[in-house]
Design a protein around this motif. Sequence first.
Motif, PDB file in Angstrom:
ATOM      1  N   ALA A  58     -12.684   0.351  11.228  1.00 36.05           N
ATOM      2  CA  ALA A  58     -13.607   0.163  12.353  1.00 36.05           C
ATOM      3  C   ALA A  58     -13.211  -0.992  13.259  1.00 36.05           C
ATOM      4  CB  ALA A  58     -15.024  -0.082  11.817  1.00 36.05           C
ATOM      5  N   ALA A  59     -12.340  -1.872  12.781  1.00 39.45           N
ATOM      6  CA  ALA A  59     -12.019  -3.090  13.529  1.00 39.45           C
ATOM      7  C   ALA A  59     -11.146  -2.789  14.749  1.00 39.45           C
ATOM      8  CB  ALA A  59     -11.307  -4.087  12.622  1.00 39.45           C
ATOM      9  N   PRO A  60     -11.343  -3.514  15.848  1.00 37.32           N
ATOM     10  CA  PRO A  60     -10.507  -3.307  17.035  1.00 37.32           C
ATOM     11  C   PRO A  60      -9.072  -3.797  16.839  1.00 37.32           C
ATOM     12  CG  PRO A  60     -12.018  -5.131  17.382  1.00 37.32           C
ATOM     13  CD  PRO A  60     -12.428  -4.494  16.083  1.00 37.32           C
ATOM     14  N   LEU A  61      -8.870  -4.744  15.925  1.00 35.16           N
ATOM     15  CA  LEU A  61      -7.532  -5.260  15.633  1.00 35.16           C
ATOM     16  C   LEU A  61      -7.549  -5.866  14.238  1.00 35.16           C
ATOM     17  CD1 LEU A  61      -4.653  -5.831  16.784  1.00 35.16           C
ATOM     18  CD2 LEU A  61      -5.489  -8.096  17.418  1.00 35.16           C
ATOM     19  N   VAL A  62      -6.528  -5.542  13.444  1.00 30.20           N
ATOM     20  CA  VAL A  62      -6.459  -6.021  12.066  1.00 30.20           C
ATOM     21  C   VAL A  62      -5.139  -6.750  11.844  1.00 30.20           C
ATOM     22  CG1 VAL A  62      -6.442  -5.370   9.630  1.00 30.20           C
ATOM     23  CG2 VAL A  62      -7.878  -4.107  11.254  1.00 30.20           C
ATOM     24  N   ALA A  63      -5.227  -7.943  11.282  1.00 33.30           N
ATOM     25  CA  ALA A  63      -4.019  -8.667  10.865  1.00 33.30           C
ATOM     26  C   ALA A  63      -3.636  -8.208   9.470  1.00 33.30           C
ATOM     27  CB  ALA A  63      -4.256 -10.169  10.879  1.00 33.30           C
ATOM     28  N   LEU A  64      -2.354  -7.950   9.294  1.00 32.78           N
ATOM     29  CA  LEU A  64      -1.845  -7.374   8.051  1.00 32.78           C
ATOM     30  C   LEU A  64      -0.685  -8.231   7.559  1.00 32.78           C
ATOM     31  CD1 LEU A  64      -1.384  -4.983   6.011  1.00 32.78           C
ATOM     32  CD2 LEU A  64      -0.080  -3.857   7.843  1.00 32.78           C
ATOM     33  N   ASP A  65      -0.675  -8.517   6.250  1.00 34.16           N
ATOM     34  CA  ASP A  65       0.398  -9.348   5.687  1.00 34.16           C
ATOM     35  C   ASP A  65       0.771  -8.820   4.313  1.00 34.16           C
ATOM     36  OD1 ASP A  65       2.159 -11.651   5.764  1.00 34.16           O
ATOM     37  OD2 ASP A  65       0.896 -12.505   4.216  1.00 34.16           O
ATOM     38  N   THR A  66       2.051  -8.890   3.975  1.00 36.38           N
ATOM     39  CA  THR A  66       2.521  -8.461   2.658  1.00 36.38           C
ATOM     40  C   THR A  66       2.992  -9.669   1.859  1.00 36.38           C
ATOM     41  OG1 THR A  66       4.801  -8.135   3.432  1.00 36.38           O
ATOM     42  CG2 THR A  66       3.307  -6.235   3.557  1.00 36.38           C
ATOM     43  N   GLU A  67       2.781  -9.626   0.568  1.00 37.29           N
ATOM     44  CA  GLU A  67       3.405 -10.569  -0.370  1.00 37.29           C
ATOM     45  C   GLU A  67       4.362  -9.765  -1.226  1.00 37.29           C
ATOM     46  OE1 GLU A  67       2.936 -13.528   0.338  1.00 37.29           O
ATOM     47  OE2 GLU A  67       1.123 -13.317   1.538  1.00 37.29           O
ATOM     48  N   THR A  68       5.582 -10.277  -1.374  1.00 38.34           N
ATOM     49  CA  THR A  68       6.643  -9.470  -1.964  1.00 38.34           C
ATOM     50  C   THR A  68       7.426 -10.254  -3.016  1.00 38.34           C
ATOM     51  OG1 THR A  68       8.280 -10.161  -0.329  1.00 38.34           O
ATOM     52  CG2 THR A  68       6.888  -8.268   0.246  1.00 38.34           C
ATOM     53  N   ASP A  69       8.404  -9.559  -3.602  1.00 38.71           N
ATOM     54  CA  ASP A  69       9.236 -10.199  -4.623  1.00 38.71           C
ATOM     55  C   ASP A  69      10.607 -10.611  -4.097  1.00 38.71           C
ATOM     56  OD1 ASP A  69      10.454  -7.768  -4.262  1.00 38.71           O
ATOM     57  OD2 ASP A  69      10.204  -7.063  -6.326  1.00 38.71           O
ATOM     58  N   SER A  70      10.822 -10.531  -2.771  1.00 35.68           N
ATOM     59  CA  SER A  70      12.133 -10.876  -2.219  1.00 35.68           C
ATOM     60  C   SER A  70      12.008 -11.189  -0.734  1.00 35.68           C
ATOM     61  CB  SER A  70      13.116  -9.721  -2.413  1.00 35.68           C
ATOM     62  OG  SER A  70      14.341  -9.968  -1.736  1.00 35.68           O
ATOM     63  N   LEU A  71      12.886 -12.080  -0.247  1.00 35.00           N
ATOM     64  CA  LEU A  71      12.961 -12.345   1.185  1.00 35.00           C
ATOM     65  C   LEU A  71      13.844 -11.333   1.905  1.00 35.00           C
ATOM     66  CD1 LEU A  71      13.319 -16.243   1.177  1.00 35.00           C
ATOM     67  CD2 LEU A  71      11.272 -14.891   1.656  1.00 35.00           C
ATOM     68  N   ASP A  72      14.607 -10.560   1.146  1.00 37.38           N
ATOM     69  CA  ASP A  72      15.453  -9.510   1.706  1.00 37.38           C
ATOM     70  C   ASP A  72      14.581  -8.296   1.976  1.00 37.38           C
ATOM     71  OD1 ASP A  72      17.199  -7.472   2.311  1.00 37.38           O
ATOM     72  OD2 ASP A  72      18.570  -7.881   0.646  1.00 37.38           O
ATOM     73  N   GLY A  73      14.306  -8.033   3.249  1.00 35.84           N
ATOM     74  CA  GLY A  73      13.397  -6.951   3.602  1.00 35.84           C
ATOM     75  C   GLY A  73      13.823  -5.601   3.073  1.00 35.84           C
ATOM     76  N   MET A  74      15.135  -5.364   2.981  1.00 38.29           N
ATOM     77  CA  MET A  74      15.627  -4.068   2.513  1.00 38.29           C
ATOM     78  C   MET A  74      15.360  -3.849   1.032  1.00 38.29           C
ATOM     79  SD  MET A  74      17.054  -1.999   4.719  1.00 38.29           S
ATOM     80  CE  MET A  74      18.109  -1.028   3.639  1.00 38.29           C
ATOM     81  N   ARG A  75      15.149  -4.911   0.283  1.00 35.06           N
ATOM     82  CA  ARG A  75      14.998  -4.782  -1.172  1.00 35.06           C
ATOM     83  C   ARG A  75      13.620  -5.216  -1.666  1.00 35.06           C
ATOM     84  NH1 ARG A  75      20.986  -6.057  -3.574  1.00 35.06           N
ATOM     85  NH2 ARG A  75      22.158  -5.714  -1.670  1.00 35.06           N
ATOM     86  N   ALA A  76      12.816  -5.793  -0.791  1.00 34.41           N
ATOM     87  CA  ALA A  76      11.538  -6.364  -1.218  1.00 34.41           C
ATOM     88  C   ALA A  76      10.540  -5.282  -1.629  1.00 34.41           C
ATOM     89  CB  ALA A  76      10.958  -7.215  -0.093  1.00 34.41           C
ATOM     90  N   ARG A  77       9.786  -5.579  -2.685  1.00 34.98           N
ATOM     91  CA  ARG A  77       8.722  -4.692  -3.149  1.00 34.98           C
ATOM     92  C   ARG A  77       7.394  -5.450  -3.069  1.00 34.98           C
ATOM     93  NH1 ARG A  77      10.541   0.363  -3.319  1.00 34.98           N
ATOM     94  NH2 ARG A  77       8.949   0.916  -4.860  1.00 34.98           N
ATOM     95  N   ILE A  78       6.327  -4.706  -2.847  1.00 36.42           N
ATOM     96  CA  ILE A  78       5.025  -5.315  -2.616  1.00 36.42           C
ATOM     97  C   ILE A  78       4.424  -5.870  -3.905  1.00 36.42           C
ATOM     98  CG2 ILE A  78       2.636  -4.802  -1.976  1.00 36.42           C
ATOM     99  CD1 ILE A  78       3.744  -2.859   0.125  1.00 36.42           C
ATOM    100  N   VAL A  79       3.935  -7.102  -3.830  1.00 42.45           N
ATOM    101  CA  VAL A  79       3.172  -7.718  -4.918  1.00 42.45           C
ATOM    102  C   VAL A  79       1.679  -7.716  -4.567  1.00 42.45           C
ATOM    103  CG1 VAL A  79       2.797  -9.868  -6.209  1.00 42.45           C
ATOM    104  CG2 VAL A  79       5.124  -9.144  -5.618  1.00 42.45           C
ATOM    105  N   GLY A  80       1.383  -7.829  -3.271  1.00 47.33           N
ATOM    106  CA  GLY A  80      -0.008  -7.820  -2.834  1.00 47.33           C
ATOM    107  C   GLY A  80      -0.087  -7.653  -1.334  1.00 47.33           C
ATOM    108  N   LEU A  81      -1.272  -7.298  -0.846  1.00 47.55           N
ATOM    109  CA  LEU A  81      -1.509  -7.110   0.587  1.00 47.55           C
ATOM    110  C   LEU A  81      -2.742  -7.890   0.996  1.00 47.55           C
ATOM    111  CD1 LEU A  81      -1.202  -3.211   0.832  1.00 47.55           C
ATOM    112  CD2 LEU A  81       0.530  -4.870   1.531  1.00 47.55           C
TER     113      LEU A  81
END
Length: 919
Positions: free
Chosen positions: A340-363
Amino acid sequence: MSDKLMLLVDGSSYLYRAFHAMPDLRSPEGFPTGAIHGFVAMMNWLRDRFPAEHAVCVFDAKGPTFRDAWYPEYKAQRAPMPDALREQIEPIHEVVRLLGWPVLEVPGIEADDAIGTLARVAAQSGHQVLISTGDKDLAQLVTDKVTLMNTMAKPPERLDIEGVKAKFGVPPERIIDYLTLIGDTVDNVPGVEKVGPKTAAKWIADYGSLDGVVAAADSIKGVAGENLRKALDWLPMGRKLITVVTDCELAPHVEGWPGLDALALRPADEAGLLGFYKRYGFRTWLRELEAKAGAGAADGAPSTEATETTAAALAITLAREYETVSTWPQFEAWLAQIQAAPLVALDTETDSLDGMRARIVGLSFATEPGRAAYIPLAHSYADAPEQLPLEEVLARLRPWLEDATRPKVGQNIKYDLHVFANHGITVAGYRHDTMLQSYVLEAHKPHGLESLAERHLGRKGLSYEEVCGKGVNQIPFAQVDVARATTYSGEDSEMTLHVHQTLWPEVEKDAGLRFVYEQIELPVSVVLERIERHGVLIAPTVLAAQSHALGERLLALEQEAYNIAGQPFNMGSPKQIGEILFTKLGLPVKKKTATGAPSTDEEVLQELAADYPLPAKILEHRSLAKLKGTYTDKLPLMVNPATGRVHTNYAQAVAVTGRLSSNDPNLQNIPIRTPEGRRVREAFIAPPGHVLMSADYSQIELRIMAHISEDPALLRAFAEGLDVHRATAAEVFGVPVAEVSSEQRRYAKVINFGLIYGMGAFGLASNLGIEQKAAKDYIDRYFARFAGVKRYMDETRISAKTKGYVETVFGRRLWLPEINSGNGPRKAGAERQAINAPMQGTAADLIKLAMIAVQQALDAEGRATRMVMQVHDELVLEVPEAELAWAREAIPRLMAGVAQLKVPLLAEVGVGPNWDQAH
């Protein structure tokens, strides 16, 4: 402490610091406001952090002081105050008073002496005294009741007694002695020649005081001792000039003095501030005051040209609520909110700084500043709480994540696009990226979220190191306590939304900045993610063969160098190289390092190599060793085992010109001036059934120069499709185009590109190997024939000094913090940048627009062609053989069509099985 605190602000110190620390901000009428902005922010920061009953901001009064009578050369070398700063002094005095601070100027004495007197009286009355200053001279005032605070240091620096000892090596009561010995170049007070801080501190430690040093002068050996003895007659005057006077007569200038109530800190005059902020275009502070007064937002209010603030400028207190989502009802409630929100900020917490290999730990998500949710999904430490299943959460979020009509904002969205793609999700609907907003507004500043929040919101959140630790003790995010992770990630989301609410209005209101942000930076970030994700194929066997050949050549070079030197030595050791070159072989020393040793840097070796064989061998060895270590050995190790390809990262918010920066590996810096360097490109190959295509803008910066300068001769050369260097040579040397020699064309090429980079006669002479007078003659002839170029350069310098920035054709601002510097070389460098930056920046804009146009065409037509690299003004594509005819025609047409300049854009293509043959 706050019940008995006296705040003393060294206004004169902060005038210059605020002026030079801030960009050249302007009011809507063009009045300079940078120093005012910095000053207000600093005063607010002090008042917020150090509640005090009594305070005063002290400025130097106009006219001479008693020190000028003692020593006529006192401060004689100081440059005149910049006009842009002088204009802001009266408004600064006005706003400081409106903020509730008493303001003091005492004719005949310096601000330091007034501060010293006020500090003494306040301390004697039982107050703790905090002096806000950047002036080291005031360290002599520090006692158990008097402390210094430099608010413009990062982080703010606080000096108590121990702090003074740690910083200067002497206690506060010996600062006068210390400064007398080293002198004060700012105030033109000589010290003992060649005696610096370390020597002064050591002498005072050894002999107890300046008097002890003077008494021992005959026994102090060496050059320093000789210089001390020469200065003995001067030192009493030096000490007198440096000593802050603490018993000045202030009564005529402070009503009610010496009673401290005469300097009571008053409430701010909000009505007066409203008028002031409107007059000078401080939109954010104006909005805050109007909101406080219940007047609503300042629609249509004027604004400064940038949003730079210090920590206090936008400081607010938020009620922060971060919810850990660990049950399905919580999840469903938040899903409904974000839908319902007009704009949502979204952030990922991951297991790597390498975007190609990172997997999600939390959102985490935020729909308003101060409130956020964190969904832990893969925390794996002992006794970790039960968490919702990752795959099911992602499955339920997928429709919202992939819905382009659901607006999202992130910080560095390219990374998060990679992370979600690793889980099979193609996120759509990113409308904003706070990193890119900052980059467009203030490319010369840091763009990390922590820096943005502190700079624009006055907020300081948890850092990654605070949560995960540092170095060998750093833990993966999956081992972070869920409650701590909730605070950290929730803060990241809601601060991103908060920063967006601050930066976006500033971008939105300027048509040029908005175009660069919305039509260039945002869409190209998505294109870059696709280029990075596809990667480029390399041939490890080709690189292995090159490494072997390079290794053999390096061994041969070492032996050749040993034969010339007459002995083996470590070719990687500057010390040993220096001993061989300058001690054993007696080669001339060209320059020295900071420690006094002969320099063996590349510039020195290049100069020596013109006359001596050994430096040439060392240079070649260095070059090949770097090529081997950086590329032929390392590239095969960087192949992603899951894709079999190399995936570089294009840093979008690094270069102030707008250029992309490639790293891990750096594909933009492969040396191509040597055969060995060019050969590395042979290892970048097309897969079976494909070819590589190189599409390169031709002479793009010269074309941009012709467009911006509107020089008739340059416009004509490009319009007629002439060889522009040959056409330039014809003009400069006064010969028909057909009769231009290859040497004349070479000279013209160096002139064309040299002038674009602000090269003067000295630089041109060095590049061409000619006399400086001859080089000046060539430049004069060039400007006589290309008067439009000269006019552009002159007008650009003037405009840059007025605005503090230059612009690209599309409106990107290229900030030049040193353009009004009092430092001659820095100012000259900024002037050269001012001339070149519009061309480099426009070229960067064009190649980004080309990437966007090419990707849109590939998608629209369902093509299998893929962009695999972007290097300077070049795109490299992987083209199926079945699409080659289309690509040969379409790619250069698309690149040439992204903008309509006053000269035609031209992109040239080459094709081959590898990058080298395609180029």
